[in-house]
Motif scaffolding. Structure first.
Motif, PDB file in Angstrom:
ATOM      1  N   PRO A  41      59.994 128.886  17.873  1.00 46.05           N
ATOM      2  CA  PRO A  41      59.112 128.221  16.914  1.00 46.05           C
ATOM      3  C   PRO A  41      59.238 126.706  16.823  1.00 46.05           C
ATOM      4  CG  PRO A  41      60.954 129.213  15.752  1.00 46.05           C
ATOM      5  CD  PRO A  41      61.079 129.635  17.197  1.00 46.05           C
ATOM      6  N   ASP A  42      60.320 126.094  17.320  1.00 48.82           N
ATOM      7  CA  ASP A  42      60.519 124.667  17.045  1.00 48.82           C
ATOM      8  C   ASP A  42      61.087 123.926  18.252  1.00 48.82           C
ATOM      9  OD1 ASP A  42      60.689 122.221  15.815  1.00 48.82           O
ATOM     10  OD2 ASP A  42      62.217 122.795  14.347  1.00 48.82           O
ATOM     11  N   SER A  43      60.276 123.814  19.298  1.00 48.72           N
ATOM     12  CA  SER A  43      60.694 123.075  20.487  1.00 48.72           C
ATOM     13  C   SER A  43      60.906 121.600  20.177  1.00 48.72           C
ATOM     14  CB  SER A  43      59.645 123.222  21.598  1.00 48.72           C
ATOM     15  OG  SER A  43      59.555 124.564  22.027  1.00 48.72           O
ATOM     16  N   LYS A  44      60.062 121.039  19.321  1.00 48.86           N
ATOM     17  CA  LYS A  44      60.215 119.634  18.937  1.00 48.86           C
ATOM     18  C   LYS A  44      61.566 119.411  18.267  1.00 48.86           C
ATOM     19  CE  LYS A  44      58.221 115.929  16.126  1.00 48.86           C
ATOM     20  NZ  LYS A  44      59.483 115.667  15.377  1.00 48.86           N
ATOM     21  N   GLY A  45      61.949 120.316  17.377  1.00 49.66           N
ATOM     22  CA  GLY A  45      63.225 120.183  16.694  1.00 49.66           C
ATOM     23  C   GLY A  45      64.394 120.250  17.654  1.00 49.66           C
ATOM     24  N   THR A  75      47.090 113.177  32.762  1.00 47.33           N
ATOM     25  CA  THR A  75      46.196 113.161  31.605  1.00 47.33           C
ATOM     26  C   THR A  75      46.876 112.617  30.360  1.00 47.33           C
ATOM     27  OG1 THR A  75      46.806 115.374  30.827  1.00 47.33           O
ATOM     28  CG2 THR A  75      45.077 115.236  32.505  1.00 47.33           C
ATOM     29  N   GLY A  76      48.190 112.832  30.254  1.00 46.82           N
ATOM     30  CA  GLY A  76      48.882 112.462  29.033  1.00 46.82           C
ATOM     31  C   GLY A  76      48.569 113.401  27.890  1.00 46.82           C
ATOM     32  N   ASP A  77      47.732 114.398  28.155  1.00 46.20           N
ATOM     33  CA  ASP A  77      47.327 115.332  27.109  1.00 46.20           C
ATOM     34  C   ASP A  77      47.681 116.750  27.525  1.00 46.20           C
ATOM     35  OD1 ASP A  77      46.205 116.871  25.163  1.00 46.20           O
ATOM     36  OD2 ASP A  77      44.151 116.176  25.456  1.00 46.20           O
ATOM     37  N   PRO A  78      48.777 117.323  26.980  1.00 42.50           N
ATOM     38  CA  PRO A  78      49.191 118.665  27.397  1.00 42.50           C
ATOM     39  C   PRO A  78      48.272 119.776  26.924  1.00 42.50           C
ATOM     40  CG  PRO A  78      50.547 117.902  25.584  1.00 42.50           C
ATOM     41  CD  PRO A  78      49.690 116.733  25.992  1.00 42.50           C
ATOM     42  N   LEU A  79      47.207 119.435  26.184  1.00 39.48           N
ATOM     43  CA  LEU A  79      46.280 120.462  25.725  1.00 39.48           C
ATOM     44  C   LEU A  79      45.016 120.522  26.577  1.00 39.48           C
ATOM     45  CD1 LEU A  79      46.593 119.937  21.861  1.00 39.48           C
ATOM     46  CD2 LEU A  79      47.879 121.462  23.343  1.00 39.48           C
ATOM     47  N   ASN A  91      53.544 131.286  30.149  1.00 43.60           N
ATOM     48  CA  ASN A  91      55.002 131.348  30.105  1.00 43.60           C
ATOM     49  C   ASN A  91      55.565 130.810  28.788  1.00 43.60           C
ATOM     50  OD1 ASN A  91      56.317 132.172  32.909  1.00 43.60           O
ATOM     51  ND2 ASN A  91      54.439 131.037  33.358  1.00 43.60           N
ATOM     52  N   GLY A  92      54.789 130.926  27.721  1.00 39.40           N
ATOM     53  CA  GLY A  92      55.285 130.560  26.396  1.00 39.40           C
ATOM     54  C   GLY A  92      54.968 129.157  25.951  1.00 39.40           C
ATOM     55  N   GLY A  93      54.193 128.408  26.763  1.00 39.53           N
ATOM     56  CA  GLY A  93      53.866 127.036  26.402  1.00 39.53           C
ATOM     57  C   GLY A  93      53.021 126.906  25.154  1.00 39.53           C
ATOM     58  N   TRP A  94      52.292 127.959  24.802  1.00 32.43           N
ATOM     59  CA  TRP A  94      51.463 127.914  23.601  1.00 32.43           C
ATOM     60  C   TRP A  94      52.294 127.574  22.361  1.00 32.43           C
ATOM     61  CZ3 TRP A  94      53.101 131.230  19.883  1.00 32.43           C
ATOM     62  CH2 TRP A  94      53.932 132.282  20.301  1.00 32.43           C
ATOM     63  N   ALA A  95      53.539 128.041  22.304  1.00 28.64           N
ATOM     64  CA  ALA A  95      54.390 127.774  21.140  1.00 28.64           C
ATOM     65  C   ALA A  95      54.723 126.295  21.042  1.00 28.64           C
ATOM     66  CB  ALA A  95      55.673 128.600  21.230  1.00 28.64           C
ATOM     67  N   THR A  96      54.983 125.656  22.184  1.00 26.81           N
ATOM     68  CA  THR A  96      55.278 124.226  22.196  1.00 26.81           C
ATOM     69  C   THR A  96      54.034 123.419  21.859  1.00 26.81           C
ATOM     70  OG1 THR A  96      57.025 124.536  23.831  1.00 26.81           O
ATOM     71  CG2 THR A  96      56.121 122.316  23.620  1.00 26.81           C
ATOM     72  N   ALA A  97      52.890 123.795  22.434  1.00 29.44           N
ATOM     73  CA  ALA A  97      51.638 123.092  22.145  1.00 29.44           C
ATOM     74  C   ALA A  97      51.315 123.153  20.655  1.00 29.44           C
ATOM     75  CB  ALA A  97      50.504 123.698  22.964  1.00 29.44           C
ATOM     76  N   LYS A  98      51.529 124.300  20.042  1.00 30.88           N
ATOM     77  CA  LYS A  98      51.292 124.453  18.601  1.00 30.88           C
ATOM     78  C   LYS A  98      52.257 123.597  17.806  1.00 30.88           C
ATOM     79  CE  LYS A  98      51.302 127.971  14.949  1.00 30.88           C
ATOM     80  NZ  LYS A  98      51.510 129.424  14.650  1.00 30.88           N
ATOM     81  N   PHE A 100      53.720 120.850  18.679  1.00 33.48           N
ATOM     82  CA  PHE A 100      53.484 119.418  18.860  1.00 33.48           C
ATOM     83  C   PHE A 100      52.065 118.992  18.472  1.00 33.48           C
ATOM     84  CE2 PHE A 100      57.369 119.409  21.342  1.00 33.48           C
ATOM     85  CZ  PHE A 100      57.866 118.125  21.130  1.00 33.48           C
ATOM     86  N   ALA A 101      51.280 119.862  17.904  1.00 39.81           N
ATOM     87  CA  ALA A 101      49.897 119.523  17.541  1.00 39.81           C
ATOM     88  C   ALA A 101      49.876 118.302  16.615  1.00 39.81           C
ATOM     89  CB  ALA A 101      49.229 120.713  16.862  1.00 39.81           C
ATOM     90  N   GLY A 102      49.111 117.288  17.007  1.00 42.96           N
ATOM     91  CA  GLY A 102      48.984 116.080  16.198  1.00 42.96           C
ATOM     92  C   GLY A 102      50.139 115.111  16.331  1.00 42.96           C
ATOM     93  N   ILE A 103      51.084 115.376  17.224  1.00 44.57           N
ATOM     94  CA  ILE A 103      52.270 114.526  17.405  1.00 44.57           C
ATOM     95  C   ILE A 103      52.200 113.844  18.765  1.00 44.57           C
ATOM     96  CG2 ILE A 103      54.795 114.550  17.643  1.00 44.57           C
ATOM     97  CD1 ILE A 103      54.766 116.978  15.731  1.00 44.57           C
ATOM     98  N   ASP A 104      52.590 112.591  18.813  1.00 46.08           N
ATOM     99  CA  ASP A 104      52.616 111.842  20.072  1.00 46.08           C
ATOM    100  C   ASP A 104      53.722 112.420  20.969  1.00 46.08           C
ATOM    101  OD1 ASP A 104      52.492 110.043  22.122  1.00 46.08           O
ATOM    102  OD2 ASP A 104      53.236 108.327  20.962  1.00 46.08           O
ATOM    103  N   THR A 105      53.337 113.007  22.085  1.00 44.02           N
ATOM    104  CA  THR A 105      54.305 113.645  22.974  1.00 44.02           C
ATOM    105  C   THR A 105      54.908 112.692  24.001  1.00 44.02           C
ATOM    106  OG1 THR A 105      52.559 114.307  24.529  1.00 44.02           O
ATOM    107  CG2 THR A 105      53.120 115.871  22.763  1.00 44.02           C
TER     108      THR A 105
END
Length: 217
Positions: A41-45, A75-79, A91-98, A100-105
């Motif tokens: 749930p918290d790849s950013k963390g 692209t600089g845009d993972p979405l 492979n589970g990237g949807w959890a990371t994309a969610k 990081f939504a709205g956050i500068d990656t």
């Protein structure tokens, strides 16, 4: 002390609990064997924690970090959808994309781009998946796929290899401590698998496993 941790996969609360259990000090060395993101749930963390730990940290590239970098390349845009995005999502990237939504990656992707594929110590070889020693140079370009994705290749070297990538039951991991290929991935994010769902740290100096059960839910 020196510790290795593999395959955190977005399980930030569990990661923090394990770090607390280890009582990490500034003089300690922490080796991280890749796959910090996806599934949990918290790849950013997890990345924030790694980038700000108060000890000596050496983090390696995992196949999931590589997938995110490929998905965002050019692209600089993972979405933005393309073939690499599709592979990452499967492979589970949807959890990371969610997460990081709205956050500068950009700062996170820049950090990941600098991660090495392997590390050689005086007494251990460290890698995310495995080395292909049938190659003339297993540490070179031809060996990248194996270092990120490989499974099941034999290893007969004298220097032990520390790795993750392939989730194993705890009993199998404990038995593997007596071999020259030590896999410490206990499938932390797989909470419904018998014998798994723990995040492990391996003590390189005391040959000991430190076990933290998944506490994300």
């Amino acid at each position: 002390m020196r510790y290795a941790i593999a395959d955190i996969h977005g399980c930030c609360k569990t990661f923090h609990a394990l770090i607390k259990k280890l009582q990490i000090k500034g003089s300690d060395h922490l080796y991280l064997l890749g796959d910090y993101i996806d599934r949990g749930p918290d790849s950013k963390g997890v990345l924030d924690t790694i980038m700000n730990l108060g000890c000596k940290v050496a983090a390696l590239m995992g196949n999931h970090e590589d997938m995110w970098l490929r998905a965002s390349a050019g692209t600089g845009d993972p979405l933005l959808y393309d073939e690499n995005i599709s592979v990452w999502m499967e492979n589970g990237g949807w959890a990371t994309a969610k997460n990081f939504a709205g956050i500068d990656t950009k700062p996170y992707l820049a950090f990941l781009r600098e991660l090495p594929l392997f590390l050689e110590l005086d007494d251990f070889l460290l890698v995310h998946a495995e080395f292909d020693f049938s190659l003339p140079d297993p540490f070179g370009k031809a060996g990248i796929d194996s270092m990120l994705w490989g499974r099941g290749k034999p290893y007969h070297g004298k220097k032990p290899v520390l790795c993750g990538h392939t989730p194993l039951p705890l009993e199998e991991i404990q038995a593997g401590l007596r071999t020259n290929k030590i896999n410490i991935d206990n499938g932390c994010c797989y909470v419904h698998r018998t014998g798994q769902h723990n995040l492990l740290a391996y003590g390189l100096d005391d040959d000991r496993l430190y076990i933290q059960q998944n506490i994300e839910i």
